[in-house]
Design an enzyme around this catalytic site. Structure first.
Site, PDB file in Angstrom:
ATOM      1  N   HIS A 162       0.858  -1.212  -0.117  1.00 25.50           N
ATOM      2  CA  HIS A 162      -0.072  -0.009  -0.017  1.00 25.50           C
ATOM      3  C   HIS A 162       0.859   1.234  -0.046  1.00 25.50           C
ATOM      4  O   HIS A 162       2.157   1.202   0.167  1.00 25.50           O
ATOM      5  CB  HIS A 162      -0.853  -0.190   1.254  1.00 25.50           C
ATOM      6  CG  HIS A 162      -0.363   0.070   2.595  1.00 25.50           C
ATOM      7  ND1 HIS A 162       0.315   1.329   2.911  1.00 25.50           N
ATOM      8  CD2 HIS A 162      -0.094  -0.986   3.511  1.00 25.50           C
ATOM      9  CE1 HIS A 162       0.975   0.998   4.328  1.00 25.50           C
ATOM     10  NE2 HIS A 162       0.663  -0.133   4.563  1.00 25.50           N
ATOM     11  N   CYS A 178       3.919  -5.163   6.487  1.00 29.24           N
ATOM     12  CA  CYS A 178       3.391  -4.661   5.168  1.00 29.24           C
ATOM     13  C   CYS A 178       4.477  -4.207   4.383  1.00 29.24           C
ATOM     14  O   CYS A 178       5.529  -3.676   4.805  1.00 29.24           O
ATOM     15  CB  CYS A 178       2.131  -3.934   5.014  1.00 29.24           C
ATOM     16  SG  CYS A 178       0.567  -4.694   5.655  1.00 29.24           S
TER      17      CYS A 178
END
Length: 200
Positions: free
Chosen positions: A160, A176
């Site tokens: 992201h 992440c």
């Protein structure tokens, strides 16, 4: 709570390794789980910039084919590589990676969902540690997930964007992979649901 304090505390929200999930969870619980990102520590700890090589790679050593395209994340060089299904498009992006090896998951997964303007919800444990945090952050400049998110088949793991550009090129996440917003926007337009992903 002041906006600046929240941004400083939430900029690190990237994700952690998947927690054990019940196989009979309700649809509402499953939805909330996919919208949740867990954070386990303050991001201000390890922030040394990447000084390792940042170079292009060929896809063949890592993938049998380019069906649906392929994403390779090299944790050591803090780089994300993308190849299109026809092999014509290759992209190389600097990224943020997990703070420590225990937060790092390696192996094969795939893109299962694409969200433009992702929302963020704290987990119950986050709320317990930080009761002043909001229950929900919608899309926008206060959102820790940036402008776009590629959800992976691993629970809580995403590729992201981030509004905190200081994190890119650093060990700064809790699981992440983060990209500059302009890079995740481009990758978002290229990758598909089903794009294969390998973290090494």
């Amino acid at each position: 709570m002041k906006r600046r304090q929240f941004l400083a505390g939430s900029a690190a929200l990237i994700g952690t390794p998947a927690l054990a999930q019940s196989t009979d969870e309700s649809a509402a619980e499953a939805f909330q789980r996919t919208e949740t990102v867990e954070v386990e520590r303050d991001i201000s700890q390890a922030v040394r910039r990447n000084i390792s090589s940042f170079r292009s790679l060929e896809w063949q050593p890592y993938f049998d084919n380019l069906r649906n395209g392929a994403i390779l994340v090299d944790i050591d060089s803090r780089a994300l590589h993308y190849w299109s299904a026809d092999g014509e498009t290759y992209k190389l992006y600097p990224s943020s990676v997990p703070l420590t090896d225990d937060l790092t998951r390696r192996g094969r997964t795939k893109v299962t969902r694409k969200v433009e303007g992702p929302s963020w919800r704290p987990t119950p444990s986050m709320k317990k540690r930080n009761p002043e945090w909001p229950d929900y952050v919608g899309p926008g400049p206060d959102n820790p997930l940036g402008t776009h998110a590629l959800y992976l088949s691993w629970t809580y793991y995403r590729i992201h964007g981030t509004h905190d550009t200081r994190k890119i090129g650093r060990r700064s996440s809790n699981g992440c992979i983060g990209l500059y917003n302009e890079h995740i926007s481009e990758l978002f337009s290229l990758a598909k649901v089903g794009t294969q992903v390998l973290l090494i």
